[in-house]
Motif scaffolding. Structure first.
Motif, PDB file in Angstrom:
ATOM      1  N   GLU A 193       0.852  -1.195   0.000  1.00  0.00           N
ATOM      2  CA  GLU A 193       0.000   0.000   0.000  1.00  0.00           C
ATOM      3  C   GLU A 193       0.886   1.243   0.000  1.00  0.00           C
ATOM      4  O   GLU A 193       1.881   1.313   0.725  1.00  0.00           O
ATOM      5  N   LEU A 194       0.495   2.207  -0.823  1.00  0.00           N
ATOM      6  CA  LEU A 194       1.212   3.487  -0.837  1.00  0.00           C
ATOM      7  C   LEU A 194       0.364   4.518  -0.139  1.00  0.00           C
ATOM      8  O   LEU A 194      -0.827   4.647  -0.450  1.00  0.00           O
ATOM      9  N   ILE A 195       0.959   5.251   0.760  1.00  0.00           N
ATOM     10  CA  ILE A 195       0.217   6.320   1.436  1.00  0.00           C
ATOM     11  C   ILE A 195       1.004   7.598   1.217  1.00  0.00           C
ATOM     12  O   ILE A 195       2.095   7.779   1.778  1.00  0.00           O
ATOM     13  N   LEU A 196       0.472   8.449   0.385  1.00  0.00           N
ATOM     14  CA  LEU A 196       1.150   9.713   0.107  1.00  0.00           C
ATOM     15  C   LEU A 196       0.481  10.814   0.898  1.00  0.00           C
ATOM     16  O   LEU A 196      -0.729  11.026   0.752  1.00  0.00           O
ATOM     17  N   GLN A 197       1.276  11.493   1.731  1.00  0.00           N
ATOM     18  CA  GLN A 197       0.725  12.625   2.452  1.00  0.00           C
ATOM     19  C   GLN A 197       1.537  13.850   2.104  1.00  0.00           C
ATOM     20  O   GLN A 197       2.512  13.750   1.375  1.00  0.00           O
ATOM     21  N   LYS A 198       1.181  14.960   2.662  1.00  0.00           N
ATOM     22  CA  LYS A 198       1.782  16.228   2.256  1.00  0.00           C
ATOM     23  C   LYS A 198       3.294  16.143   2.011  1.00  0.00           C
ATOM     24  O   LYS A 198       3.777  16.490   0.960  1.00  0.00           O
ATOM     25  N   ASP A 199       4.018  15.660   3.008  1.00  0.00           N
ATOM     26  CA  ASP A 199       5.462  15.715   2.829  1.00  0.00           C
ATOM     27  C   ASP A 199       6.150  14.354   2.913  1.00  0.00           C
ATOM     28  O   ASP A 199       7.359  14.263   3.003  1.00  0.00           O
ATOM     29  N   ALA A 200       5.347  13.295   2.890  1.00  0.00           N
ATOM     30  CA  ALA A 200       5.979  11.974   3.014  1.00  0.00           C
ATOM     31  C   ALA A 200       5.181  10.904   2.300  1.00  0.00           C
ATOM     32  O   ALA A 200       3.987  11.053   2.074  1.00  0.00           O
ATOM     33  N   VAL A 201       5.885   9.857   1.949  1.00  0.00           N
ATOM     34  CA  VAL A 201       5.200   8.688   1.388  1.00  0.00           C
ATOM     35  C   VAL A 201       5.558   7.483   2.241  1.00  0.00           C
ATOM     36  O   VAL A 201       6.709   7.298   2.617  1.00  0.00           O
ATOM     37  N   THR A 202       4.539   6.690   2.561  1.00  0.00           N
ATOM     38  CA  THR A 202       4.790   5.472   3.316  1.00  0.00           C
ATOM     39  C   THR A 202       4.518   4.279   2.411  1.00  0.00           C
ATOM     40  O   THR A 202       3.489   4.239   1.733  1.00  0.00           O
ATOM     41  N   TYR A 203       5.470   3.345   2.405  1.00  0.00           N
ATOM     42  CA  TYR A 203       5.305   2.091   1.675  1.00  0.00           C
ATOM     43  C   TYR A 203       5.014   1.020   2.715  1.00  0.00           C
ATOM     44  O   TYR A 203       5.821   0.801   3.619  1.00  0.00           O
ATOM     45  N   LEU A 204       3.854   0.386   2.573  1.00  0.00           N
ATOM     46  CA  LEU A 204       3.437  -0.571   3.586  1.00  0.00           C
ATOM     47  C   LEU A 204       3.154  -1.919   2.941  1.00  0.00           C
ATOM     48  O   LEU A 204       2.295  -2.012   2.049  1.00  0.00           O
ATOM     49  N   LEU A 205       3.855  -2.927   3.416  1.00  0.00           N
ATOM     50  CA  LEU A 205       3.614  -4.279   2.895  1.00  0.00           C
ATOM     51  C   LEU A 205       2.443  -4.867   3.681  1.00  0.00           C
ATOM     52  O   LEU A 205       2.609  -5.287   4.830  1.00  0.00           O
ATOM     53  N   LYS A 206       1.272  -4.890   3.070  1.00  0.00           N
ATOM     54  CA  LYS A 206       0.080  -5.325   3.803  1.00  0.00           C
ATOM     55  C   LYS A 206      -0.064  -6.836   3.813  1.00  0.00           C
ATOM     56  O   LYS A 206      -0.645  -7.411   4.721  1.00  0.00           O
ATOM     57  N   LYS A 207       0.390  -7.451   2.744  1.00  0.00           N
ATOM     58  CA  LYS A 207       0.334  -8.917   2.655  1.00  0.00           C
ATOM     59  C   LYS A 207       1.624  -9.373   2.003  1.00  0.00           C
ATOM     60  O   LYS A 207       2.057  -8.766   1.014  1.00  0.00           O
ATOM     61  N   GLY A 208       2.213 -10.430   2.541  1.00  0.00           N
ATOM     62  CA  GLY A 208       3.440 -10.948   1.919  1.00  0.00           C
ATOM     63  C   GLY A 208       4.611 -10.867   2.876  1.00  0.00           C
ATOM     64  O   GLY A 208       4.515 -10.257   3.942  1.00  0.00           O
ATOM     65  N   ASP A 209       5.729 -11.477   2.451  1.00  0.00           N
ATOM     66  CA  ASP A 209       6.874 -11.630   3.353  1.00  0.00           C
ATOM     67  C   ASP A 209       8.033 -10.724   2.997  1.00  0.00           C
ATOM     68  O   ASP A 209       8.801 -10.309   3.856  1.00  0.00           O
ATOM     69  N   ASP A 210       8.148 -10.391   1.743  1.00  0.00           N
ATOM     70  CA  ASP A 210       9.407  -9.817   1.317  1.00  0.00           C
ATOM     71  C   ASP A 210       9.232  -9.113  -0.031  1.00  0.00           C
ATOM     72  O   ASP A 210       8.896  -9.753  -1.018  1.00  0.00           O
ATOM     73  N   LEU A 211       9.462  -7.830  -0.048  1.00  0.00           N
ATOM     74  CA  LEU A 211       9.300  -7.108  -1.313  1.00  0.00           C
ATOM     75  C   LEU A 211      10.306  -5.967  -1.378  1.00  0.00           C
ATOM     76  O   LEU A 211      10.444  -5.202  -0.423  1.00  0.00           O
ATOM     77  N   THR A 212      10.988  -5.878  -2.500  1.00  0.00           N
ATOM     78  CA  THR A 212      11.885  -4.735  -2.681  1.00  0.00           C
ATOM     79  C   THR A 212      11.324  -3.847  -3.779  1.00  0.00           C
ATOM     80  O   THR A 212      11.024  -4.318  -4.878  1.00  0.00           O
ATOM     81  N   ILE A 213      11.154  -2.579  -3.434  1.00  0.00           N
ATOM     82  CA  ILE A 213      10.737  -1.609  -4.447  1.00  0.00           C
ATOM     83  C   ILE A 213      11.761  -0.468  -4.393  1.00  0.00           C
ATOM     84  O   ILE A 213      12.672  -0.485  -3.554  1.00  0.00           O
ATOM     85  N   TYR A 214      11.598   0.523  -5.248  1.00  0.00           N
ATOM     86  CA  TYR A 214      12.558   1.633  -5.274  1.00  0.00           C
ATOM     87  C   TYR A 214      11.827   2.953  -5.110  1.00  0.00           C
ATOM     88  O   TYR A 214      10.771   3.157  -5.704  1.00  0.00           O
ATOM     89  N   HIS A 215      12.409   3.787  -4.258  1.00  0.00           N
ATOM     90  CA  HIS A 215      11.853   5.127  -4.077  1.00  0.00           C
ATOM     91  C   HIS A 215      12.887   6.120  -4.608  1.00  0.00           C
ATOM     92  O   HIS A 215      14.018   6.153  -4.087  1.00  0.00           O
ATOM     93  N   THR A 216      12.525   6.868  -5.633  1.00  0.00           N
ATOM     94  CA  THR A 216      13.454   7.778  -6.320  1.00  0.00           C
ATOM     95  C   THR A 216      14.867   7.164  -6.455  1.00  0.00           C
ATOM     96  O   THR A 216      15.870   7.791  -6.104  1.00  0.00           O
ATOM     97  N   GLY A 217      14.869   5.938  -6.900  1.00  0.00           N
ATOM     98  CA  GLY A 217      16.150   5.282  -7.189  1.00  0.00           C
ATOM     99  C   GLY A 217      16.743   4.509  -6.023  1.00  0.00           C
ATOM    100  O   GLY A 217      17.633   3.682  -6.207  1.00  0.00           O
ATOM    101  N   GLU A 218      16.236   4.740  -4.819  1.00  0.00           N
ATOM    102  CA  GLU A 218      16.834   4.080  -3.644  1.00  0.00           C
ATOM    103  C   GLU A 218      16.014   2.830  -3.288  1.00  0.00           C
ATOM    104  O   GLU A 218      14.770   2.884  -3.240  1.00  0.00           O
ATOM    105  N   ALA A 219      16.716   1.721  -3.050  1.00  0.00           N
ATOM    106  CA  ALA A 219      16.000   0.472  -2.756  1.00  0.00           C
ATOM    107  C   ALA A 219      15.305   0.547  -1.401  1.00  0.00           C
ATOM    108  O   ALA A 219      15.853   1.034  -0.420  1.00  0.00           O
ATOM    109  N   VAL A 220      14.057   0.069  -1.369  1.00  0.00           N
ATOM    110  CA  VAL A 220      13.302   0.007  -0.112  1.00  0.00           C
ATOM    111  C   VAL A 220      12.907  -1.447   0.074  1.00  0.00           C
ATOM    112  O   VAL A 220      12.178  -2.012  -0.739  1.00  0.00           O
TER     113      VAL A 220
END
Ligand code: BGC
Length: 789
Positions: free
Chosen positions: A743-770
């Motif tokens: 789940e992506l939660i974008l608020q005024k000055d921040a974005v939260t990446y939340l793994l709601k289901k699953g064990d392991d996920l790598t995504i990238y935020h402006t080029g940086e691995a999360v």
């Protein structure tokens, strides 16, 4: 450069509500558009939002996806290889009519003294409700409450609960539950708007079965030329303490069960009408009637409440996977529009099994129920990330048309396979080849969707079993269609095609087509090598079946490398095609707003002569294959093409908004998203009456997910570059990636990446691995750095 102004739907028509589309007053002026807005469907069966009483009506509509008539296309002057057979989705037996008479006075909405009226499309429940209080001429107060659903759980089923109560005195009620096979499909289309459906001069639905047994009726028909068959069955359940009797009548094309009710004051008469449709390309009508009977038996046994529970369960699942929460303009309207759009995509796609998705879903007759690239390019991203099973069904459907695509390629003197630009059956149905058959890019669009599906879901098996064969045949088509230019530059050219912009036709080297063809070839090479390495026996079998030689794969690799992509060094932009930049620029200044869309006011030849664009073309390429362009090129291309684009196609603004976000044109991006998001509820194109713009609805989702949140997923690498414009407060949405839910939660000055289901996920935020895990499912990143315009 869209010329249309977005006008707010007057408040009294659709009041603001996050989950509901509400009509508080019966509004005859909006009857046609409301028939689309309040349409219900499940991807197999669709009802226009006609009132239960059957009148007043603009377009009575009951549609079965893919259920069509065929007809020979008549050309004034024909030529070799023109599409021969037209295909038109039919309006089938209308089973939703229920008429009411109180002491013989008919209930007729336009003249009735309505003390209250409220119609609600409840998108959370997946149901259409109507609540009315009517005072008859003699002062009897009658409450009429209806609930209509087209079931998501049971593909062939719809139901209406029709409840009447006389509040102040006893009365005699007649409730007449009807079925009627339409005859409106006969007669001529006035031909003024090419996007509308055709009419027939012959009887299309031939009666084959009609039978009645107490309150159950079955009507079966066969289509005159396509020979498709259909059965429609209805049955009724009555819940009341009032005494009543009924009479049944059944004819070839119509039937009714008429209930006479001696209603006591305050005592309700509740009629539940179950409606079942079964259709086929090959089974006899009698067999479909048998299937309908069995479906009706189980419905009668389980009852309406169970059906409603099933619907709710389905809807809960849908919204948990798909909901888009957005506070973007400090208004509530946009949220309502967004959910409305997602809900209509659901209604167009949920139960597509063995068919595609029509350009207007099952809400209207424009574009004749045909499947276009709309599905692969505009709907697939949403479906892949929220309902991968549906996405797979759609790809499998395309695969089932591969043989016809092979045949069509032969007809056009080409190797490989050429998918039809518009179709129901798999045969090309476009009578205007310049803006139809010439859109060869459809092949690459299908492959693009296949790639995204495989990369996002990880379903390699599908690639090997079905995709690989499609890749071989589409790659062959490109290799055979193009040629090495004689200009001494060792370039591969593709001539005589039309790109997505239908205001420019039959050109050489349409940049979009060449890039997408290159992508198609590359993916073919990559996938076949993968298959050869991982499943050599499957590769061998496939090579045998298709006569594939390794040299062919090498040749595709070379062609991809040598593919010519037009580029203008002086302007630093990608010309739409070889000739585009040499043309005169359309005189936008002196084109009155009333002359848009141009296609209804100018001969194609006039339009083709100018630099004027119907919909995203190069800009579409920059979205789909963004990694092939530098940022500077993207900016120059966008700046050049945006002012030339009329947005006469509803498929345009969403794509421009994605690029505008990427380029940091946040105001423009927000303006463009609004066009896409409000397209149907605010009737931006003025033709919602003819059906919902399903592609634009998918485009809205893309504009937020790929635009605002900056998702890029090329090669299966999931990265985000969110940009929350100043006005936007919060945006959140879930995505399903390889079976896990982010789940992506974008608020005024921040974005939260939340793994709601699953064990392991790598995504990238402006080029940086999360890296997200079950133990550490959430990471928050600042948005301050990239928020400015
Ligand atoms: C657009 C096509 C689209 C079709 C059906 C046309 O107006 O130009 O790109 O596929 O509508 O939506």
């Amino acid at each position: 450069m869209i010329k249309k102004k977005i006008t707010l739907p007057p408040e009294h028509i659709y009041p603001l509500d996050d989950w509901k589309i509400i009509q508080q007053k019966f509004a005859p002026k909006y009857l046609a558009q409301d028939e689309t807005v309040f349409a219900t469907g499940n991807g197999y069966l669709g009802f226009r939002g006609n009132h239960e009483e059957g009148t007043p009506v603009i377009q009575r509509g009951t549609y079965i996806n893919g259920f069509h008539e065929q007809w020979p296309i008549q050309y004034g002057e024909s030529a070799y290889g023109f599409a021969k057979t037209g295909q038109t989705m039919l309006n089938v037996t209308d089973s939703k009519v229920i008429r009411l008479y109180v002491d013989d006075e008919p209930f007729y909405l336009p003249t009735a003294d309505l003390k209250s009226y409220r119609r609600v499309l409840d998108m959370k429940e997946g149901a259409l409700h109507r609540e009315i209080l009517w005072e008859t001429a003699s002062g009897k107060q009658v409450s009429i409450n209806t609930t209509r659903i087209v079931s998501f759980e049971h593909r062939h089923v719809a139901a209406i609960c029709y409840e009447v109560k006389v509040l102040n005195t006893p009365a005699k009620l007649i409730v007449s539950s009807k079925m009627r096979c339409p005859t409106e499909d006969m007669g001529e289309n006035d031909g003024k708007d090419p996007r509308k459906s055709r009419k027939f001069n012959h009887n299309v639905l031939l009666p084959r079965v009609n039978r009645v047994d107490q309150q159950r009726v079955l009507l079966g028909h066969e289509v005159h030329t396509s020979k498709m068959t259909i059965a429609c069955g209805v049955d009724h359940e009555i819940q009341t303490k009032n005494s009543y009797s009924y009479k049944s009548e059944c004819y070839e094309d119509s039937a009714k069960i008429v209930y006479t009710v001696h209603a006591q004051a305050q005592e309700s008469f509740r009629l539940i009408k179950y409606m079942v449709y079964h259709s086929s390309r090959s089974s006899p009508v009698t067999e479909l009637c048998g299937r309908s009977e069995r479906t009706l038996d189980s419905l009668m046994q389980e009852g309406f409440d169970k059906l409603i529970q099933g619907q709710q369960h389905f809807m809960d699942g849908f919204w948990s996977r798909c909901d888009l929460k957005a506070n973007m303009y400090n208004d509530k309207r946009t949220q309502q529009c967004l959910r409305f759009n997602l809900f209509h995509i659901l209604q167009a796609s949920a139960r597509v099994e063995g068919t595609g998705i029509g350009a207007r879903g099952l809400t209207g007759e424009a574009y004749e129920g045909h499947y276009f690239w709309d599905t692969e390019i505009y709907l697939m991203p949403f479906l892949i990330y929220t309902s991968p099973k549906v996405a797979k069904n759609l790809l499998r459907f395309r695969y089932s048309l591969l043989d016809k695509a092979r045949k069509r390629a032969r007809e056009l003197n080409q190797k490989g396979a050429l998918f039809p630009w518009r179709t129901i059956t798999g045969d090309e149905a476009s009578a205007f080849f310049a803006a139809g058959t010439a859109q060869y890019h459809i092949n690459a669009d299908i492959i693009y969707a296949l790639r995204k599906y495989v990369e996002v879901t990880g379903d390699e098996e599908f690639l090997f079993e079905y995709g690989a064969e499609m890749l071989i045949e589409t790659a062959r088509l490109w290799a055979d269609l193009g040629f090495y230019s004689q200009n001494g530059k060792d370039e591969f050219h593709i001539h005589g095609v039309t790109g997505p912009d239908e205001y420019t036709a039959i050109v050489n080297n349409n940049a979009f087509t060449n890039m997408m063809a290159r992508e198609n070839l590359r993916y073919a090479v990559e996938s076949l090598k993968l298959l050869q390495g991982k499943r050599p026996e499957r590769f061998e079998a496939l090579a045998q079946e298709t006569g594939l030689a390794n040299a062919e794969i090498d040749e595709w690799e070379k062609i991809a490398e040598k593919m010519y992509i037009p580029y203008d060094m002086e302007k630093g932009i990608h010309p739409q095609d070889d000739e585009f930049l040499k043309k005169e620029i359309w005189d936008f200044e002196n084109t009155p707003t009333s002359h848009y869309p141009l296609l209804l006011h100018y001969h194609p030849l006039v339009i083709y002569r100018f630099q004027v664009i119907k919909q995203a073309d190069v800009v579409m390429g920059m979205f789909l294959l963004g990694h092939e362009f530098s940022q500077a090129q993207k900016k120059r291309n966008f700046d050049y093409y945006d002012p030339l684009t009329t947005g006469d196609s509803s498929l345009s603004s969403c794509v421009y908004s994605i690029l505008a976000f990427e380029l940091g044109y946040l105001d423009r991006a927000m303006e463009l998203i609004k066009y896409a998001a409000w397209m149907d509820l605010a009737d931006v194109g003025g033709n919602v009456k003819d059906g919902a713009h399903i592609a634009s609805m998918g485009g809205t989702w893309m504009a937020i997910v790929y635009g605002l949140a900056g998702l890029r997923d090329y090669g299966g690498k999931i990265s985000f570059n969110p940009k929350l414009p100043p006005k936007a407060q919060e945006v959140r949405f879930p995505l399903t990636i390889r079976g896990q839910m982010l789940e992506l939660i974008l608020q005024k000055d921040a974005v939260t990446y939340l793994l709601k289901k699953g064990d392991d996920l790598t995504i990238y935020h402006t080029g940086e691995a999360v890296h997200l895990t079950k133990k550490h499912p959430s990471k928050t990143k600042s948005l301050i750095a990239n928020a400015s315009e």
